[in-house]
Design a protein around this motif. Structure first.
Motif, PDB file in Angstrom:
ATOM      1  N   THR A  26      -7.688 -24.096  22.551  1.00  0.00           N
ATOM      2  CA  THR A  26      -8.048 -22.699  22.306  1.00  0.00           C
ATOM      3  C   THR A  26      -7.772 -22.338  20.846  1.00  0.00           C
ATOM      4  O   THR A  26      -8.553 -21.632  20.204  1.00  0.00           O
ATOM      5  CB  THR A  26      -7.264 -21.769  23.266  1.00  0.00           C
ATOM      6  N   THR A  54      -5.634 -20.732  29.344  1.00  0.00           N
ATOM      7  CA  THR A  54      -7.050 -20.759  29.710  1.00  0.00           C
ATOM      8  C   THR A  54      -7.190 -20.952  31.218  1.00  0.00           C
ATOM      9  O   THR A  54      -6.608 -21.865  31.795  1.00  0.00           O
ATOM     10  CB  THR A  54      -7.761 -21.902  28.967  1.00  0.00           C
ATOM     11  N   ASP A  58     -12.924 -21.263  27.415  1.00  0.00           N
ATOM     12  CA  ASP A  58     -13.204 -20.417  26.252  1.00  0.00           C
ATOM     13  C   ASP A  58     -14.604 -20.806  25.810  1.00  0.00           C
ATOM     14  O   ASP A  58     -15.016 -21.954  25.973  1.00  0.00           O
ATOM     15  CB  ASP A  58     -12.273 -20.700  25.072  1.00  0.00           C
TER      16      ASP A  58
HETATM   17 MG   LIG Z   1      -6.667 -23.021  26.236  1.00  0.00          MG
END
Ligand SMILES: [Mg+2]
Ligand SMILES: Nc1nc2c(ncn2[C@@H]2O[C@H](COP(=O)(O)OP(=O)(O)O)[C@@H](O)[C@H]2O)c(=O)[nH]1
Lengths: 195, 161
Positions: A26, A54, A58
């Protein structure tokens, strides 16, 4: 699966950032988002839990420019790293054109790296893809931390085939664009080969 | 890997079909997405809507519910319906490869949307069949129209500065 639209003159490709939980996937996307011009990017979508882990993926759409009148767009995805999100991880790999494996350089994360790389191979195989035949880059992240595995050793364990690899400190942006450029180039060259 | 390739003629026909659906269903917005989350086309007022993000999330939604169906040992859900406070969303699969999304409010009804989606799905399936044939023919006579026939490795390198 890339999408070539002759009518709108666009080439769309999908790149997935894979790796164990908390390795910095991320963070890679966040840095790319921060450093690209507004007209080149869409919104950075994060489907995350309340603690910012997450949950599903994403997503960052990027338009880096034109080639011979075709607008080239990359759709960047990350997967959730935790073991129990295996099913979601697999879904996101569907139709992938290129893969970045983000490894966590910390000694105590080596087992997690190995396991995640194996998980990647298995999931790709279930779609009939082979990692060895896909555009693929490995990123050794968190090089700023004290307790890290030397790059030579990482290469030996995670990269026996010697695919392109980059050292990175994603939280500071180091190595982030180098990684993206390499995989992006490989994806386009692969498309060129097939058309 | 099988690429989705879109040509002028089919793109125009898809566009027309989406516009027709938009009008006849009295919808707010209609769009078509490939299963990997790439927007193919849309009709209606997309002005202040981020259609790229919408497309990616829709595909994620279909992928997730498809995964659930599999776990339950049944075929992929071919229709999803989300009811909102003001707007409702009708999502359906076309030719098992693209996703048709209709956003609508109280100016129309679920019944009408269903009916029009059914009709448009048939037309769209025909278009995608032809597209499939066309791209396999193009594949055979490689190089004629591909943007990549003219793109050099240097062009690719230059894109990345
Ligand atoms: Mg992540
Ligand atoms: N020290 C250090 N921390 C990093 C680096 N890259 C990411 N992090 C941190 O590691 C944590 C997890 O990163 P995240 O991107 O959410 O991991 P993901 O699970 O792979 O998406 C965050 O707190 C980041 O700030 C790095 O290169 N060095």
């Amino acid at each position: 699966m890339s999408f070539i639209n002759y009518s709108t003159r666009e080439i769309n490709c999908k790149i997935v950032y894979y790796g164990p939980g908390l390795c910095g996937k991320t963070t890679n996307l966040q840095f790319i988002y921060k450093k690209t011009a507004p007209e080149q990017k869409g919104k950075l979508i994060s489907l995350a839990t309340e603690s910012e882990r997450t949950l599903f993926f994403d997503f960052l759409p990027l338009a880096l420019g034109d080639i011979k009148g075709f607008r080239v767009r990359f759709h960047l995805y990350t997967v959730p790293g935790q073991v129990f999100y295996a099913a979601s991880r697999k879904l996101i790999l569907k139709g992938v054109d290129g893969v970045v494996f983000v490894a966590d350089s910390q000694i105590e994360r080596m087992d997690a790296n190995i396991e995640s790389l194996e998980d990647l191979r298995i999931n790709l195989a279930e779609y009939g893809y082979e990692l060895d035949r896909l555009p693929f880059v490995i990123q050794y992240n968190k090089r700023d931390l004290p307790n890290i595995v030397p790059v030579g050793e990482l290469q030996k364990i995670l990269n026996p085939d010697n695919v392109p690899s980059y050292e990175a400190i994603a939280s500071q942006g180091m190595g982030v664009f180098e990684t993206l450029k390499d995989v992006g180039k490989q994806v386009l060259k692969e498309l060129k080969k097939n058309y | 890997m099988s690429e989705l390739v879109m040509y002028e003629e089919e793109f125009r026909r898809i566009d027309e079909e989406l516009k027709r659906l938009y009008q006849l269903a009295n919808a707010k917005l209609v769009f078509l997405v490939d299963k990997n989350g790439q927007l193919i086309s849309s009709a209606g007022d997309t002005h202040d809507i981020d259609t790229t993000a919408l497309a990616s999330l829709t595909a994620g939604n279909i992928a997730a519910t498809g995964g659930i169906a599999k776990l339950l040992g049944q075929k992929e859900f071919s229709i999803l319906f989300h009811e909102g406070e003001k707007d409702n969303i009708h999502i359906s699969l076309v030719a098992n490869k693209v996703i048709l999304v209709v956003v609508f409010d109280q100016r129309t009804s679920l019944g009408l949307v269903r009916l029009r989606v059914k009709k448009s799905t048939q037309s769209l399936e025909r278009i995608f069949e032809e597209l499939d044939k066309k791209s396999s023919i193009e594949e055979r006579d490689k190089g004629l129209t591909s943007p990549f026939s003219e793109i050099t490795d240097e062009d690719i390198d230059r894109l990345f500065g």
